[in-house]
Design a protein around this motif. Structure first.
Motif, PDB file in Angstrom:
ATOM      1  N   ALA A 371      57.425  72.710  77.071  1.00 54.88           N
ATOM      2  CA  ALA A 371      57.450  71.269  77.338  1.00 54.88           C
ATOM      3  C   ALA A 371      58.709  70.632  76.759  1.00 54.88           C
ATOM      4  CB  ALA A 371      56.208  70.611  76.737  1.00 54.88           C
ATOM      5  N   HIS A 372      59.061  71.009  75.534  1.00 56.44           N
ATOM      6  CA  HIS A 372      60.248  70.437  74.890  1.00 56.44           C
ATOM      7  C   HIS A 372      61.518  70.771  75.669  1.00 56.44           C
ATOM      8  CE1 HIS A 372      62.929  69.087  71.715  1.00 56.44           C
ATOM      9  NE2 HIS A 372      63.549  70.252  71.772  1.00 56.44           N
ATOM     10  N   LEU A 373      61.608  72.016  76.129  1.00 58.00           N
ATOM     11  CA  LEU A 373      62.804  72.415  76.876  1.00 58.00           C
ATOM     12  C   LEU A 373      62.863  71.726  78.236  1.00 58.00           C
ATOM     13  CD1 LEU A 373      62.967  76.215  75.982  1.00 58.00           C
ATOM     14  CD2 LEU A 373      64.207  74.302  74.951  1.00 58.00           C
ATOM     15  N   LEU A 374      61.716  71.587  78.902  1.00 61.65           N
ATOM     16  CA  LEU A 374      61.684  70.861  80.171  1.00 61.65           C
ATOM     17  C   LEU A 374      62.091  69.411  79.976  1.00 61.65           C
ATOM     18  CD1 LEU A 374      58.382  72.338  81.641  1.00 61.65           C
ATOM     19  CD2 LEU A 374      60.666  72.576  82.654  1.00 61.65           C
ATOM     20  N   ALA A 382      57.058  67.737  84.660  1.00 68.03           N
ATOM     21  CA  ALA A 382      56.636  69.071  84.227  1.00 68.03           C
ATOM     22  C   ALA A 382      56.452  69.122  82.715  1.00 68.03           C
ATOM     23  CB  ALA A 382      57.662  70.118  84.676  1.00 68.03           C
ATOM     24  N   ALA A 383      57.307  68.402  81.978  1.00 68.75           N
ATOM     25  CA  ALA A 383      57.184  68.385  80.523  1.00 68.75           C
ATOM     26  C   ALA A 383      55.862  67.759  80.100  1.00 68.75           C
ATOM     27  CB  ALA A 383      58.354  67.615  79.912  1.00 68.75           C
ATOM     28  N   ARG A 384      55.491  66.661  80.764  1.00 71.11           N
ATOM     29  CA  ARG A 384      54.226  65.989  80.419  1.00 71.11           C
ATOM     30  C   ARG A 384      53.048  66.921  80.659  1.00 71.11           C
ATOM     31  NH1 ARG A 384      50.221  62.817  82.832  1.00 71.11           N
ATOM     32  NH2 ARG A 384      49.439  61.147  81.467  1.00 71.11           N
ATOM     33  N   ALA A 385      53.062  67.639  81.763  1.00 68.16           N
ATOM     34  CA  ALA A 385      51.967  68.565  82.056  1.00 68.16           C
ATOM     35  C   ALA A 385      51.905  69.674  81.006  1.00 68.16           C
ATOM     36  CB  ALA A 385      52.155  69.162  83.450  1.00 68.16           C
TER      37      ALA A 385
END
Length: 543
Positions: A371-374, A382-385
């Motif tokens: 998530a952090h990298l996204l 995508a990060a939130r998911a």
């Protein structure tokens, strides 16, 4: 004489006394019971009569006498010649005195080896080490690992029986297996520390008592084996990591990531000691896993700011570590270092490769890093998911709140362009209950007066008032400009539902919840809602 002084002396003496009895008499479980009774006698008598000239010898004498009684009782129950022969009384043994000085250090080390015997599961090794060497009570260990005391009692009891049934003698392991057994001891101490520093479940991010006990036991091991570079490396790793603990949580116990930590709060004494230890250990030969991890921790601690961290060097150290240890968490940390040194797209590729291998299925750390990298790459959807998935996977409540907050966090450009009207959610029961003039005695009347005055609020906001219990009768008439929500059950649950629905509809909308309820405030943290006390509202609506 202070009780704290007696307690500290007993904790230090306990493993030495137990080791002396087991070395001379055997019978680990029975000897441990005898030592506990000796410690109880000391805790009762010493504050009154004073500490003996030789406290350890006093404890050994008293505990040995109690062991004699316990063994006699066991003999009486068994009533068989072979059992009587096997459970010989202490006075029948022909061995050197139990309190002889030269073997104290060796005895404690042998006791550590025994508690970490390969026939035991890791969970049993940890529990028995904390009980026999650490001197913690069963209740303390149970609280530290969030299990019932009865469960921990059975776990320790099974461990003692396993040791007894294995027939292992009280002696150092053979040279051929010493390295493997020492590795098991280090692993157990490392497990105790990591569970304390990053609790896998429960309401708190840290369990300070476990960190402190792991460091204390590792210091003890370092005194016994001062020339072992890996023991030195493990102690350095614990000190350098624990030094950051004061800055790792906020005022309400929330997780603060390293990049946002106030480094002035780090423990400089622990950092200085840790760096000195690892500096001394590294030149002794080929560095082992704990030395390499300590070197990485030292690089983090030496950086004046997060931006100044030497990520290329950390990346290279993780590559050396991976050459020694095939560990998916180390591989995940290496991916983070690659992302910081070479770019998030390369780190994300390594994370996806690791996920494809299936070694960290269901582990929240993989989802959180992804998530952090996204997020770094700008893919906020995508990060939130991924953040929400990580929050579902962890059992740690502070980790859950942090991950939910990251999922709900708005980007600066989203906040700047947002022109949504603020949402103010009022916890009516909490606001009414905060008044000193007795409003709360008539809940419906008090709620009605609050609703009337809320119409005078000069604030460009949508106001939602949540009513519960008897106060719901106040909603029998319309109040223009207000939305009234009648809670079918708990008012807190209704408020959380209102906020969650608002965030789902527009994650960029500013939300303020009026409540002084700390439990409710903690539940609202993941949604990014601001919480204010009742005074904030009352000052705006009262004449």
């Amino acid at each position: 004489m202070s009780d704290a002084l007696v307690e500290d002396l007993l904790r230090i003496s306990a493993p030495q006394v137990l080791a002396a009895l087991v070395r001379r008499y055997g019978h680990f479980a029975t000897a441990e019971d005898a030592v506990q009774e000796g410690l109880l006698a000391a805790a009762t008598q010493w504050p009154v009569d004073g500490i003996p000239d030789d406290p350890r010898a006093w404890l050994i004498t008293v505990s040995a006498r109690r062991l004699t009684d316990l063994l006699r009782n066991e003999q009486a129950r068994r009533r068989r010649e072979d059992t009587v022969a096997r459970w010989a009384l202490p006075e029948d043994w022909l061995t050197p005195p139990a309190d002889r000085d030269p073997t104290d250090a060796d005895d404690t080390l042998v006791l550590l080896f025994m508690c970490c015997h390969p026939s035991l599961t890791p969970a049993s090794q940890v529990a028995l080490t904390l009980r026999a060497v650490g001197g913690l009570t069963t209740a303390e260990i149970a609280r530290a690992f969030l299990v019932p005391e009865a469960t921990m009692t059975k776990r320790i009891g099974r461990a003692k029986k396993t040791i007894k049934d294995s027939g292992v003698g009280f002696a150092p392991p053979a040279s051929a297996e010493r390295d493997a057994r020492l590795a098991a001891v280090l692993h157990v101490l490392y497990l105790i520390f990591t569970e304390g520093y990053a609790s896998t479940s429960g309401p708190n991010l840290h369990r300070v008592e476990l960190c402190a006990e792991a460091i204390r036991l590792t210091r003890l091991l370092h005194r016994l084996l001062p020339d072992d570079a890996e023991v030195t490396g493990l102690l350095a790793l614990m000190l350098l990591t624990d030094a950051r603990r004061p800055a790792r949580t906020g005022h309400n116990g929330e997780l603060v990531p390293m990049e946002d930590q106030n480094r002035a709060l780090w423990n400089t004494d622990a950092i200085t000691e840790g760096i000195a230890l690892i500096t001394d250990a590294l030149p002794r030969g080929v560095p082992g896993p704990y030395q390499l991890q300590a070197a990485i921790a030292a690089l983090h601690d030496e950086a004046a700011t997060y931006a100044a961290t030497d990520w290329p060097q950390i990346m290279l150290l993780y590559e050396r570590l991976l050459a020694l240890v095939d560990n998916p968490i180390i591989a995940l940390n290496h991916a983070v270092a690659v992302a910081m040194a070479r770019g998030p797209h390369l780190g994300l590729k390594l994370v996806d490769d690791l996920a494809a291998e299936g070694k960290l299925v269901g582990d929240h750390r993989l989802s959180a890093v992804r998530a952090h990298l996204l997020e770094s790459l700008g893919d906020r959807t995508a990060a939130r998911a991924a953040y929400l998935l990580a929050a579902q996977q962890t059992m740690s409540l502070p980790q859950q709140r942090y991950l939910h907050a990251r999922a709900a966090r708005r980007a600066p450009d989203e906040r700047a362009s947002n022109d949504a009207v603020m949402l103010i959610v009022v916890d009516a029961a909490n606001v009414v209950g905060s008044r000193p003039d007795g409003w709360w005695r008539d809940r419906a009347g008090a709620a009605r007066r609050l609703l009337v005055r809320l119409r005078t609020l000069e604030h460009p906001a949508e106001v939602v008032v949540v009513l519960e219990g008897a106060a719901k009768a106040a909603a029998s008439e319309e109040f223009e400009g207000l939305r009234v929500v009648l809670a079918p059950g708990s008012g807190d649950d209704a408020i959380v539902e209102v906020v969650a629905a608002a965030v789902e509809q527009d994650s960029a909308r500013p939300i303020t919840v009026v409540t002084a309820d700390r439990g409710l405030r903690a539940r609202l943290e993941p949604f990014g809602a601001e919480s204010v006390g009742p005074r904030w509202l009352l000052e705006r609506i009262e004449p």
